[in-house]
Design an enzyme around this catalytic site. Structure first.
Site, PDB file in Angstrom:
ATOM      1  N   GLY A   1       0.825  -1.195   0.000  1.00  0.00           N
ATOM      2  CA  GLY A   1       0.000   0.000   0.000  1.00  0.00           C
ATOM      3  C   GLY A   1       0.863   1.251   0.000  1.00  0.00           C
ATOM      4  O   GLY A   1       2.016   1.242  -0.439  1.00  0.00           O
ATOM      5  N   GLY A   2       0.294   2.299   0.555  1.00  0.00           N
ATOM      6  CA  GLY A   2       1.006   3.583   0.600  1.00  0.00           C
ATOM      7  C   GLY A   2       2.329   3.483   1.331  1.00  0.00           C
ATOM      8  O   GLY A   2       3.220   4.329   1.154  1.00  0.00           O
TER       9      GLY A   2
ATOM     10  N   GLY B   1      22.217  13.463 -30.503  1.00  0.00           N
ATOM     11  CA  GLY B   1      21.875  14.072 -29.220  1.00  0.00           C
ATOM     12  C   GLY B   1      22.576  13.380 -28.063  1.00  0.00           C
ATOM     13  O   GLY B   1      22.908  14.003 -27.053  1.00  0.00           O
ATOM     14  N   ALA B   2      22.828  12.090 -28.243  1.00  0.00           N
ATOM     15  CA  ALA B   2      23.461  11.333 -27.166  1.00  0.00           C
ATOM     16  C   ALA B   2      24.889  11.841 -26.905  1.00  0.00           C
ATOM     17  O   ALA B   2      25.381  11.776 -25.780  1.00  0.00           O
ATOM     18  CB  ALA B   2      23.459   9.857 -27.508  1.00  0.00           C
TER      19      ALA B   2
HETATM   20  C1  HXC Z   1      -2.365  -3.961  12.508  1.00  0.00           C
HETATM   21  C2  HXC Z   1      -1.415  -5.817  11.595  1.00  0.00           C
HETATM   22  C3  HXC Z   1      -1.240  -5.161  10.372  1.00  0.00           C
HETATM   23  C4  HXC Z   1      -1.655  -3.816  10.289  1.00  0.00           C
HETATM   24  C5  HXC Z   1      -0.478  -7.152  10.169  1.00  0.00           C
HETATM   25  N1  HXC Z   1      -0.942  -7.048  11.410  1.00  0.00           N
HETATM   26  N2  HXC Z   1      -0.651  -6.008   9.512  1.00  0.00           N
HETATM   27  N3  HXC Z   1      -1.975  -5.228  12.642  1.00  0.00           N
HETATM   28  N4  HXC Z   1      -2.201  -3.259  11.384  1.00  0.00           N
HETATM   29  N5  HXC Z   1      -1.499  -3.113   9.178  1.00  0.00           N
HETATM   30  C6  HXC Z   1      -0.926  -8.086  12.433  1.00  0.00           C
HETATM   31  C7  HXC Z   1      -1.829  -9.247  12.098  1.00  0.00           C
HETATM   32  O1  HXC Z   1      -3.134  -8.955  12.480  1.00  0.00           O
HETATM   33  C8  HXC Z   1      -1.212 -10.345  12.930  1.00  0.00           C
HETATM   34  O2  HXC Z   1      -1.610 -10.215  14.252  1.00  0.00           O
HETATM   35  C9  HXC Z   1       0.253 -10.025  12.893  1.00  0.00           C
HETATM   36  O3  HXC Z   1       0.359  -8.636  12.500  1.00  0.00           O
HETATM   37  C10 HXC Z   1       1.025 -10.830  11.864  1.00  0.00           C
HETATM   38  O4  HXC Z   1       0.326 -10.770  10.642  1.00  0.00           O
HETATM   39  P1  HXC Z   1       0.008 -12.065   9.787  1.00  0.00           P
HETATM   40  O5  HXC Z   1      -1.070 -11.680   8.841  1.00  0.00           O
HETATM   41  O6  HXC Z   1      -0.227 -13.231  10.656  1.00  0.00           O
HETATM   42  O7  HXC Z   1       1.387 -12.268   9.041  1.00  0.00           O
HETATM   43  P2  HXC Z   1       1.639 -12.791   7.591  1.00  0.00           P
HETATM   44  O8  HXC Z   1       0.820 -14.000   7.310  1.00  0.00           O
HETATM   45  O9  HXC Z   1       3.109 -12.913   7.453  1.00  0.00           O
HETATM   46  O10 HXC Z   1       1.128 -11.640   6.634  1.00  0.00           O
HETATM   47  C11 HXC Z   1       1.710 -10.386   6.680  1.00  0.00           C
HETATM   48  C12 HXC Z   1       0.897  -9.349   5.854  1.00  0.00           C
HETATM   49  C13 HXC Z   1      -0.565  -9.389   6.340  1.00  0.00           C
HETATM   50  C14 HXC Z   1       0.994  -9.737   4.375  1.00  0.00           C
HETATM   51  C15 HXC Z   1       1.561  -8.006   6.061  1.00  0.00           C
HETATM   52  O11 HXC Z   1      -0.591  -9.276   7.744  1.00  0.00           O
HETATM   53  C16 HXC Z   1      -1.348  -8.270   5.767  1.00  0.00           C
HETATM   54  O12 HXC Z   1      -1.800  -8.341   4.616  1.00  0.00           O
HETATM   55  N6  HXC Z   1      -1.519  -7.186   6.526  1.00  0.00           N
HETATM   56  C17 HXC Z   1      -2.254  -6.062   6.114  1.00  0.00           C
HETATM   57  C18 HXC Z   1      -1.460  -5.298   5.140  1.00  0.00           C
HETATM   58  C19 HXC Z   1      -2.145  -4.040   4.743  1.00  0.00           C
HETATM   59  O13 HXC Z   1      -3.044  -4.069   3.898  1.00  0.00           O
HETATM   60  N7  HXC Z   1      -1.759  -2.931   5.384  1.00  0.00           N
HETATM   61  C20 HXC Z   1      -2.289  -1.714   5.099  1.00  0.00           C
HETATM   62  C21 HXC Z   1      -1.539  -1.233   3.874  1.00  0.00           C
HETATM   63  S1  HXC Z   1      -2.072   0.353   3.422  1.00  0.00           S
HETATM   64  P3  HXC Z   1      -2.148 -11.451  15.085  1.00  0.00           P
HETATM   65  O14 HXC Z   1      -2.188 -10.943  16.479  1.00  0.00           O
HETATM   66  O15 HXC Z   1      -3.451 -11.784  14.554  1.00  0.00           O
HETATM   67  O16 HXC Z   1      -1.143 -12.556  14.860  1.00  0.00           O
HETATM   68  C22 HXC Z   1      -1.042   1.285   4.300  1.00  0.00           C
HETATM   69  C23 HXC Z   1      -1.309   2.670   4.120  1.00  0.00           C
HETATM   70  C24 HXC Z   1      -0.103   3.439   4.404  1.00  0.00           C
HETATM   71  O17 HXC Z   1      -0.188   0.884   4.993  1.00  0.00           O
HETATM   72  C25 HXC Z   1      -0.381   4.779   3.898  1.00  0.00           C
HETATM   73  C26 HXC Z   1       0.781   5.641   4.072  1.00  0.00           C
HETATM   74  C27 HXC Z   1       0.483   6.981   3.503  1.00  0.00           C
END
Ligand code: HXC
Length: 520
Positions: free
Chosen positions: A175-176, A410-411
Site C-alpha cells: 500500500g502507501g 543528441g546522445a
Molecule cells: C495492525 C497488523 C497489520 C496492520 C499485520 N498485522 N498487519 N496489525 N495493522 N497493518 C498483524 C496481524 O493482524 C497479525 O496479528 C500479525 O500482525 C502478523 O500478521 P500475519 O497476517 O499473521 O502475518 P503474515 O501472514 O506474514 O502476513 C503479513 C501481511 C498481512 C501480508 C503483512 O498481515 C497483511 O496483509 N496485513 C495487512 C497489510 C495491509 O493491507 N496494510 C495496510 C496497507 S495500506 P495477530 O495478532 O493476529 O497474529 C497502508 C497505508 C499506508 O499501509 C499509507 C501511508 C500513507
C-alpha cells in the site's frame, strides 16, 4: 541501607523491562519470524552495526490506542526498534520494524519514533537506514497512523540530498507504505521475503481479474529487473546487510562532507596496456564495458548499482586514488549501449545522487544514439531522455569523461559533453563523433546520388567509407576544444586521476532559484 535496597529494586525493575522489550512480541513470534526465513529487528541491527556500538532509544515508548482491544496489547518500544551506532566506524542511524509486534505495523508512536530518529540523523549529519518489515499503517489507529506515515514521508523528502537515506525491504511493504522507501536514495530487497506493491494480489484479482503471486508482483527480482524500484536484489538478509555496509563505505556522511578516503596500494600512475586492444576492429561489434571499468578503478573494486535493470547503461561506485567516484557508462554488450527510457532515468537518478553528495562523476561513453521506435516515443523517450541531459547539465561536481568509441547525435551532447559543462573530456583514438551513424547519414545526404547510381550498393558503401573516414575519429572535436585530449587507452587511469586531482577544489554554482523544473 533502605535507599540501597530501593536502588537495587529500581535496577531490577529496569532490567526486567529491558528484557521484556528485547524479546519484542515474545518467543513464539520470534520463532515464527525465523520459520519464515527472516531475522528479528534486533538481529538485523546487530548485523548492520559495528559490534557493540548500537545505542537504542525510545525502548519504553508504548502505543496510545485503546479501541479494538488495543488497551490489552502493549509492548515496550512498540513495533519498531530505533537507535544509532557505527558502521565501518562512522555514525549511522537505523530503525528496524519489529514484525513480532503487531506485524511491525506503523502506529502513531512508531511514526514518532522514526521521525525523531530522522531529525537526529539530520541534525548530526549521518545516514539513516530503514530495515523494513511491516504490515503497513496500524489498522486499529486509523488516521493517526496515516498521519505518522505522512510525517515520515515529509522528512524523507526534506532530507533528500542532505543525508543518505537507504531502505532495506526484508518483509512486506504494501500500500502507501511503499512510498517512504521509494523516496529514499537506494533500496535493497531480499529475494523470497521482501515484497513491495501498492495493491496486493487479492485486490488485483478482485479489481481486474489478474492472478499473480506476491513474489511475481512485488518480489526483489521483479523490482530489480522490471520496475527499477529496487537497486539491489539479494538472496539472504546477511548478504544484504554486508552489501549495504559496503555501499555506505563509498558515501559521505552528509551533503556537506566528502566521501571517506581509503588509501590504496593501486598506483595512480598504473598504465594498462591491454586496454589498447579491448575495442574490436569492427566498430559495430560489442565488448564488455565492465572490463574497462574494473581495469581503471582502484583494485578493480566496482560496486554496481541497479545491475539488473536497464543494462545498456552501467552505474555504480568505485574509488580512484582512494576517493569515491560515481561511474556512468554505456554497455555495448546490451542493446549496443543505446539510450532508451529506462537507461536514461537510471543514469539521471544516479547522477543526481552523486551531485547532491559531492561525488565526482566519471563517464565512459560509447553511445550509438537514442533507441528508435514508436514504443519508446509513446513511452516518452523525449521526456525521459531530457532527464539525463538535465542531470548532467545541472551537476556541479567534477565531471570527467572518456569517449571510448561512438558518440552520435543528441546522445553525444547528453553524455557529459563540454557543452553541458563537462570539466575534462578525454577521448580514445577509436572515438567517433557525428550527428548520426554512417548508414543513416549517407542515406539522407546522398539519397539522390545513391538512387541515380548504377550500382547503388557499391556507391553507398563507398560513401559510408568516406563518411567514416571524415567523422570516425576524435580530432575534429579536439581541434575545436570539445575534447581536451586524445589519450592512449593504456593511460586512462592516470589521466582520469590527474583530472580529478586538478578538479578536487572545483567551485561551481547554479543561478539562485527555488528549484528547477526537471521534466519528470
Ligand atoms: C495492525 C497488523 C497489520 C496492520 C499485520 N498485522 N498487519 N496489525 N495493522 N497493518 C498483524 C496481524 O493482524 C497479525 O496479528 C500479525 O500482525 C502478523 O500478521 P500475519 O497476517 O499473521 O502475518 P503474515 O501472514 O506474514 O502476513 C503479513 C501481511 C498481512 C501480508 C503483512 O498481515 C497483511 O496483509 N496485513 C495487512 C497489510 C495491509 O493491507 N496494510 C495496510 C496497507 S495500506 P495477530 O495478532 O493476529 O497474529 C497502508 C497505508 C499506508 O499501509 C499509507 C501511508 C500513507
Amino acid at each position: 541501607m533502605a535507599t540501597g535496597r530501593a536502588a537495587s529494586q529500581r535496577l531490577e525493575e529496569l532490567q526486567q523491562m529491558r528484557e521484556e522489550s528485547a524479546v519484542g512480541g515474545g518467543q513464539n513470534r520470534i520463532d515464527q519470524q525465523h520459520d519464515k526465513g527472516k531475522l528479528t529487528a534486533r538481529e538485523r541491527i546487530a548485523l548492520l552495526m559495528d559490534r557493540g556500538s548500537f545505542q537504542e532509544i525510545d525502548s519504553f515508548v508504548t502505543h496510545r490506542a485503546t479501541d479494538f482491544g488495543m488497551d490489552e496489547k502493549h509492548y515496550y518500544g512498540d513495533a519498531v526498534v530505533t537507535g544509532y551506532g557505527r558502521v565501518n566506524g562512522r555514525l549511522t542511524f537505523t530503525f528496524a520494524h519489529d514484525f513480532t509486534i503487531l506485524g511491525g505495523s506503523v502506529s502513531e508512536v512508531v511514526g514518532e519514533k522514526v521521525s525523531k530518529l530522522m531529525d537526529l540523523a539530520a541534525k548530526n549529519g549521518a545516514p539513516i537506514i530503514g530495515l523494513n518489515d511491516s504490515g503497513g499503517a496500524r489498522i486499529q489507529e486509523g488516521v493517526a497512523s496515516l498521519a505518522a506515515y505522512g510525517e515520515i514521508m515529509y522528512r524523507n523528502v526534506i532530507l533528500s540530498g542532505v543525508i543518505p537515506q537507504i531502505s532495506v525491504i526484508m518483509g512486506p511493504a504494501a500500500g502507501g507504505a511503499v512510498y517512504s522507501p521509494a523516496l529514499t536514495d537506494f533500496i535493497f530487497a531480499v529475494n523470497g521475503t521482501g515484497q513491495m506493491y501498492v495493491t496486493g494480489p487479492d485486490v488485483i484479482k478482485a479489481a481486474i481479474g489478474e492472478e499473480i503471486t506476491h513474489e511475481e508482483l512485488g518480489g526483489a527480482t521483479t523490482h530489480a529487473t522490471r520496475s527499477g524500484v529496487v537497486h539491489f536484489a539479494i538472496d539472504s538478509e546477511e548478504e544484504c546487510i554486508t552489501q549495504l555496509r559496503r555501499l555506505l563505505s563509498f558515501l559521505p556522511q552528509n551533503n556537506g562532507e566528502d566521501a571517506p578516503y581509503y588509501p590504496t596500494e593501486d598506483p595512480a600512475s598504473r598504465a594498462d596496456i591491454e586496454l589498447r586492444d579491448i575495442i574490436p576492429e569492427d566498430s559495430s561489434r560489442p565488448y564488455n564495458m565492465r572490463t574497462i571499468i574494473e581495469r581503471i578503478v582502484d583494485m578493480g573494486d566496482f560496486m554496481e548499482v541497479h545491475r539488473m535493470y536497464a543494462q545498456n547503461v552501467i552505474v555504480g561506485f568505485a574509488r580512484m586514488d582512494g576517493k569515491t567516484v560515481g561511474i556512468v557508462a554505456q554497455q555495448p554488450e546490451s542493446m549496443a549501449g543505446v539510450l532508451d527510457i529506462d537507461s536514461s532515468t537510471k543514469a539521471a537518478r544516479f547522477i543526481r545522487f552523486c551531485d547532491a553528495f559531492n561525488v565526482p562523476i566519471v563517464t565512459l561513453i560509447d553511445v550509438p544514439g537514442f533507441l528508435p521506435g514508436s514504443e519508446q516515443e509513446y513511452g516518452g523517450l523525449i521526456r525521459h531522455g531530457a532527464k539525463l541531459l538535465y542531470a548532467y547539465a545541472e551537476a556541479t561536481v567534477p565531471k570527467v569523461s572518456v569517449l571510448i568509441r561512438k558518440a552520435y547525435g543528441g546522445a553525444y551532447i547528453v553524455m557529459s559533453s563540454k557543452h553541458l559543462r563537462g570539466d575534462v573530456n578525454l577521448a580514445w583514438p577509436s572515438a567517433e563523433i557525428a550527428v548520426m551513424g554512417p548508414d543513416g547519414a549517407v542515406n539522407i545526404i546522398y539519397r539522390n546520388a545513391i538512387n541515380e547510381a548504377e550500382d547503388k550498393e557499391e556507391t553507398k558503401q563507398q560513401l559510408v567509407k568516406e563518411y567514416r573516414e571524415k567523422f570516425g575519429n576524435p580530432y575534429i572535436a579536439a581541434s575545436r576544444g570539445f575534447i581536451d585530449d586524445v589519450i592512449d587507452p593504456s593511460e586512462t587511469r592516470p589521466k582520469i586521476i590527474a583530472a580529478l586531482d586538478m578538479l578536487k577544489n572545483k567551485r561551481d554554482a547554479l543561478p539562485p532559484k527555488k528549484h528547477g523544473s526537471i521534466p519528470l
